[in-house]
Scaffold this motif. Structure first.
Motif, PDB file in Angstrom:
ATOM      1  N   UNK A  32       0.980  -1.172  -0.098  1.00 57.37           N
ATOM      2  CA  UNK A  32      -0.084   0.226   0.121  1.00 57.37           C
ATOM      3  C   UNK A  32       0.891   1.388  -0.038  1.00 57.37           C
ATOM      4  N   UNK A  33       1.827   1.330  -0.866  1.00 60.11           N
ATOM      5  CA  UNK A  33       2.793   2.444  -0.895  1.00 60.11           C
ATOM      6  C   UNK A  33       2.132   3.396  -2.010  1.00 60.11           C
ATOM      7  N   UNK A  34       2.187   4.614  -1.280  1.00 61.62           N
ATOM      8  CA  UNK A  34       1.698   5.800  -2.032  1.00 61.62           C
ATOM      9  C   UNK A  34       2.802   6.226  -3.083  1.00 61.62           C
ATOM     10  N   UNK A  35       2.500   6.125  -4.369  1.00 60.40           N
ATOM     11  CA  UNK A  35       3.860   6.362  -5.241  1.00 60.40           C
ATOM     12  C   UNK A  35       3.354   7.757  -6.193  1.00 60.40           C
ATOM     13  N   UNK A  36       2.204   8.478  -5.736  1.00 59.06           N
ATOM     14  CA  UNK A  36       1.850   9.696  -6.422  1.00 59.06           C
ATOM     15  C   UNK A  36       0.926  10.346  -5.668  1.00 59.06           C
ATOM     16  N   UNK A  37       0.895  11.482  -5.324  1.00 60.99           N
ATOM     17  CA  UNK A  37      -0.172  12.260  -4.440  1.00 60.99           C
ATOM     18  C   UNK A  37      -0.268  13.704  -4.722  1.00 60.99           C
ATOM     19  N   UNK A  38      -0.856  14.177  -5.538  1.00 62.07           N
ATOM     20  CA  UNK A  38      -1.251  15.639  -5.863  1.00 62.07           C
ATOM     21  C   UNK A  38      -2.533  15.819  -5.976  1.00 62.07           C
TER      22      UNK A  38
ATOM     23  N   UNK B 254      -4.421  13.706  -7.573  1.00 60.07           N
ATOM     24  CA  UNK B 254      -5.046  12.314  -7.051  1.00 60.07           C
ATOM     25  C   UNK B 254      -3.791  11.535  -6.669  1.00 60.07           C
ATOM     26  N   UNK B 255      -4.183  10.509  -6.048  1.00 60.69           N
ATOM     27  CA  UNK B 255      -3.351   9.746  -5.361  1.00 60.69           C
ATOM     28  C   UNK B 255      -3.311   8.288  -6.143  1.00 60.69           C
ATOM     29  N   UNK B 256      -2.082   7.682  -6.181  1.00 59.86           N
ATOM     30  CA  UNK B 256      -1.870   6.349  -6.801  1.00 59.86           C
ATOM     31  C   UNK B 256      -1.176   5.326  -5.859  1.00 59.86           C
ATOM     32  N   UNK B 257      -1.674   4.259  -5.344  1.00 62.98           N
ATOM     33  CA  UNK B 257      -0.971   3.345  -4.602  1.00 62.98           C
ATOM     34  C   UNK B 257      -0.726   2.023  -5.148  1.00 62.98           C
ATOM     35  N   UNK B 258       0.367   1.440  -4.955  1.00 62.19           N
ATOM     36  CA  UNK B 258       0.956   0.084  -5.489  1.00 62.19           C
ATOM     37  C   UNK B 258       0.794  -0.755  -4.193  1.00 62.19           C
ATOM     38  N   UNK B 259       0.184  -2.008  -4.395  1.00 54.43           N
ATOM     39  CA  UNK B 259       0.142  -3.060  -3.293  1.00 54.43           C
ATOM     40  C   UNK B 259       0.042  -4.400  -3.724  1.00 54.43           C
ATOM     41  N   UNK B 260       0.573  -5.239  -2.932  1.00 54.16           N
ATOM     42  CA  UNK B 260       0.990  -6.448  -2.939  1.00 54.16           C
ATOM     43  C   UNK B 260      -0.453  -7.267  -2.907  1.00 54.16           C
ATOM     44  N   UNK B 261      -1.374  -6.709  -2.835  1.00 53.15           N
ATOM     45  CA  UNK B 261      -2.753  -7.545  -2.449  1.00 53.15           C
ATOM     46  C   UNK B 261      -3.092  -8.402  -3.550  1.00 53.15           C
ATOM     47  N   UNK B 262      -3.017  -9.851  -3.380  1.00 49.24           N
ATOM     48  CA  UNK B 262      -3.366 -10.733  -4.370  1.00 49.24           C
ATOM     49  C   UNK B 262      -4.261 -11.862  -3.859  1.00 49.24           C
ATOM     50  N   UNK B 263      -4.809 -11.494  -2.749  1.00 50.76           N
ATOM     51  CA  UNK B 263      -5.682 -12.558  -2.157  1.00 50.76           C
ATOM     52  C   UNK B 263      -6.960 -11.802  -2.003  1.00 50.76           C
ATOM     53  N   UNK B 264      -8.307 -12.217  -1.898  1.00 49.46           N
ATOM     54  CA  UNK B 264      -9.375 -11.504  -1.521  1.00 49.46           C
ATOM     55  C   UNK B 264      -9.598 -10.766  -0.312  1.00 49.46           C
ATOM     56  N   UNK B 265      -8.766 -11.493   0.542  1.00 48.15           N
ATOM     57  CA  UNK B 265      -8.963 -10.608   2.037  1.00 48.15           C
ATOM     58  C   UNK B 265      -7.830  -9.361   1.798  1.00 48.15           C
ATOM     59  N   UNK B 266      -6.765  -9.693   1.149  1.00 42.58           N
ATOM     60  CA  UNK B 266      -5.828  -8.338   0.936  1.00 42.58           C
ATOM     61  C   UNK B 266      -6.273  -7.278   0.200  1.00 42.58           C
ATOM     62  N   UNK B 267      -7.033  -7.776  -0.965  1.00 46.59           N
ATOM     63  CA  UNK B 267      -7.735  -6.727  -1.953  1.00 46.59           C
ATOM     64  C   UNK B 267      -8.942  -5.984  -1.105  1.00 46.59           C
ATOM     65  N   UNK B 268      -9.565  -6.705  -0.385  1.00 49.33           N
ATOM     66  CA  UNK B 268     -10.667  -6.021   0.708  1.00 49.33           C
ATOM     67  C   UNK B 268     -10.288  -5.180   1.587  1.00 49.33           C
ATOM     68  N   UNK B 269      -8.961  -5.368   2.266  1.00 49.05           N
ATOM     69  CA  UNK B 269      -8.636  -5.065   3.368  1.00 49.05           C
ATOM     70  C   UNK B 269      -7.882  -3.390   2.659  1.00 49.05           C
ATOM     71  N   UNK B 270      -7.312  -3.670   1.583  1.00 47.21           N
ATOM     72  CA  UNK B 270      -6.640  -2.291   0.942  1.00 47.21           C
ATOM     73  C   UNK B 270      -7.651  -1.439   0.449  1.00 47.21           C
ATOM     74  N   UNK B 271      -8.769  -2.008  -0.261  1.00 45.57           N
ATOM     75  CA  UNK B 271      -9.580  -1.095  -0.923  1.00 45.57           C
ATOM     76  C   UNK B 271     -10.437  -0.236   0.357  1.00 45.57           C
ATOM     77  N   UNK B 272     -10.791  -1.161   1.189  1.00 49.04           N
ATOM     78  CA  UNK B 272     -11.500  -0.624   2.491  1.00 49.04           C
ATOM     79  C   UNK B 272     -10.860   0.626   2.882  1.00 49.04           C
ATOM     80  N   UNK B 273      -9.450   0.288   3.295  1.00 52.13           N
ATOM     81  CA  UNK B 273      -8.677   1.273   3.877  1.00 52.13           C
ATOM     82  C   UNK B 273      -8.672   2.775   3.014  1.00 52.13           C
ATOM     83  N   UNK B 274      -8.440   2.670   1.571  1.00 52.97           N
ATOM     84  CA  UNK B 274      -8.460   3.740   0.911  1.00 52.97           C
ATOM     85  C   UNK B 274      -9.790   4.379   0.684  1.00 52.97           C
TER      86      UNK B 274
ATOM     87  N   UNK C 291      -3.178   0.192  -7.621  1.00 58.73           N
ATOM     88  CA  UNK C 291      -2.722  -1.056  -8.409  1.00 58.73           C
ATOM     89  C   UNK C 291      -2.168  -2.158  -7.538  1.00 58.73           C
ATOM     90  N   UNK C 292      -2.917  -3.461  -7.789  1.00 59.81           N
ATOM     91  CA  UNK C 292      -2.903  -4.393  -6.820  1.00 59.81           C
ATOM     92  C   UNK C 292      -2.320  -5.570  -7.293  1.00 59.81           C
TER      93      UNK C 292
END
Length: 481
Positions: free
Chosen positions: A328-334, A336-356, A448-449
């Motif tokens: 969940x690394x922020x690689x751009x934030x002006x 709009x924001x862009x985050x790159x994340x390793x989330x590759x499981x249903x739980x991981x994707x849900x947690x990252x999207x929920x946080x954002x 981007x997950x």
């Protein structure tokens, strides 16, 4: 080292031949055998090392380790469990470095990498010389080794531990994957603390069921001596683990735990909470966002406290970690924001999207695919997660490996359509990222997950150079130009 010393205490059933032979290296690939090697015959899903003993003879092996007697003139060390014996033999060969170091392990489906980085940050801040082994590579004494596996094979692992000790490292923090636990890569090592983060759907292509997957994870605790087991009381498997071991220490937010957090506040610039660490209270500010990172921080603080680190130092170490590459690394934030994340499981994707979603002022745009030749069952589920939580989904490729990329994408699409028609399919991942970034407007957040810090994309056996963060930066440079 003499064979007699290499195999000391590994549980040998029978030795056929002399044990005074000099062993120069331990080898599991018959093509890598050189004169003096001990060739270890492993069984895999698609191969059996016993079938290549003739090649080991030809290349000059001094002896073999096997699980059954074979027709070879080489000295045979016959054992019950070749993988467990290999781990013990590797420890012997490199002087049992694990006994000279303090070891901390982290296992679980999600959060291993971030938790190990939190622990390392705390211990380093407390003046303890640390080494780190995990998905992002191996770090110690100003050295860096590129990653190949989350947990290295035993020969490489013990060689690395030996070099860490010689380099002045005192404590090693390491990730232990489910595959590593199943294959007993860390077998025989003694850990000061072993952390269990959670158990959610992953690797079912290999394990077949969640029960077998859990059995592999729990196998690590059965096979290794752990002074303390640090486990998540808010995770069903974590609570089950706590009930099985008297030396279990729990952490959590929702359920009663030995270590817990209250007053969790999630913001775009980080997360704050009050930590109760064995009845010692401290305010914590993380640079990382997401409630799941509070769990990772609690796990790390607990392991560090059991190591003797003060609550103040634990809180300082948590705050000192600015981020983890591809997590969940922020690689751009002006605008709009862009985050790159390793989330590759249903739980991981849900947690990252929920946080954002909690910090997003505009649209939440999700870009992801699923790996080929892996758990097919999670594809539709991940599509459903994105369709439910994201305002717009860009379905693309991950590592298709030997599958047709569109077959994977169509499975994801079925899940997205359960909740949303706001999506597009862009097969080429770089083009998919470009589409998402160029579509983003004021206040939007792009996730981007799936690949995180990976530097390649695997297509039909070829690893092509590719990195999500580099792709974003190239797109943004092009926009400014």
């Amino acid at each position: 080292m003499k064979l007699l010393d290499v195999i000391k205490g590994i549980g040998v059933k029978k030795v056929k031949g002399g044990t005074e032979k000099e062993i120069t290296e331990l080898v599991i690939d018959s093509n890598s055998v050189t004169p003096g090697s001990l060739y270890i015959c492993l069984k895999g899903k698609d191969f059996d090392g016993h079938d290549f003993i003739g090649r080991a003879e030809k290349y000059g092996a001094s002896a073999i380790m096997c699980d059954r007697e074979t027709d070879t003139p080489l000295t045979q060390v016959i054992v019950e469990d070749t993988r467990a014996a290999m781990s013990l033999a590797a420890a012997n060969f490199y002087g049992n470095p694990g006994n000279k170091l303090k070891l901390i392990a982290v296992t679980g489906t999600n959060g291993k990498t971030t938790t190990t980085h939190f622990i390392t940050s705390i211990l380093a801040g407390a003046g303890i010389k640390c080494g780190l082994i995990g998905t992002l590579g191996t770090y110690y004494a100003d050295k860096y080794i590129e990653p190949s596996l989350t947990t290295p094979d035993p020969v490489i692992l013990h060689k690395t531990l030996a070099d860490m000790y010689e380099s002045g490292v005192e404590t090693v923090v390491m990730e232990v994957s489910a595959h590593a636990a199943y294959h007993k890569k860390a077998y025989g090592l003694k850990f000061e603390s072993a952390v269990f983060t959670n158990l959610t759907q992953d690797h079912l292509d290999f394990f077949g069921s969640m029960e077998e997957y859990k059995r592999a994870k729990f196998g690590f605790f059965r096979d290794n001596a752990c002074k303390y087991i640090v486990t998540n009381s808010d995770d069903a498997a974590g609570a089950e683990l706590a009930a099985q071991y008297k030396n279990a220490i729990t952490y959590g937010i929702e359920n009663p735990a030995d270590v817990f957090a209250i007053k969790v506040a999630e913001r775009k610039d980080g997360t704050t909470f009050v930590m109760n660490l064995f009845d010692r209270i401290f305010d914590v500010k993380l640079h990382l966002i997401g409630r799941f990172n509070v769990y990772n921080a609690l796990a790390a603080a607990t392991a560090a406290a059991l190591f003797g680190v003060s609550t103040e130092k634990a809180a300082e170490g948590l705050s000192a970690l600015k981020g983890v590459s591809g997590r969940l690394e922020c690689v751009y934030s002006e605008k709009f924001s862009v985050y790159v994340d390793y989330a590759h499981t249903p739980d991981g994707l849900e947690k990252s999207l929920s946080a954002l979603k909690k910090v997003c002022r505009g649209r939440l745009i999700s870009v992801f695919g699923c790996g080929g030749n892996r758990d097919e069952r999670k594809r539709r589920v991940m599509g459903e997660v994105s369709g439910r939580l994201a305002d717009f989904t860009v379905i693309t490729t991950d590592n298709p490996r030997f599958e047709d990329a569109m077959d994977i994408i169509w499975e994801i699409e079925k899940g997205v359509l359960m909740h949303s028609s706001a999506y597009v399919i862009v097969q080429d991942r770089a083009e998919a990222v470009k589409y998402a970034v160029n579509s983003a407007g004021e206040g939007d957040v792009v996730l981007i997950a799936g690949k995180g810090a990976e530097k390649y994309q695997e297509v039909f056996g070829i690893k092509r150079p590719y990195n999500d963060k580099d792709t974003v930066e190239e797109i943004l440079r092009g926009r400014k130009g």
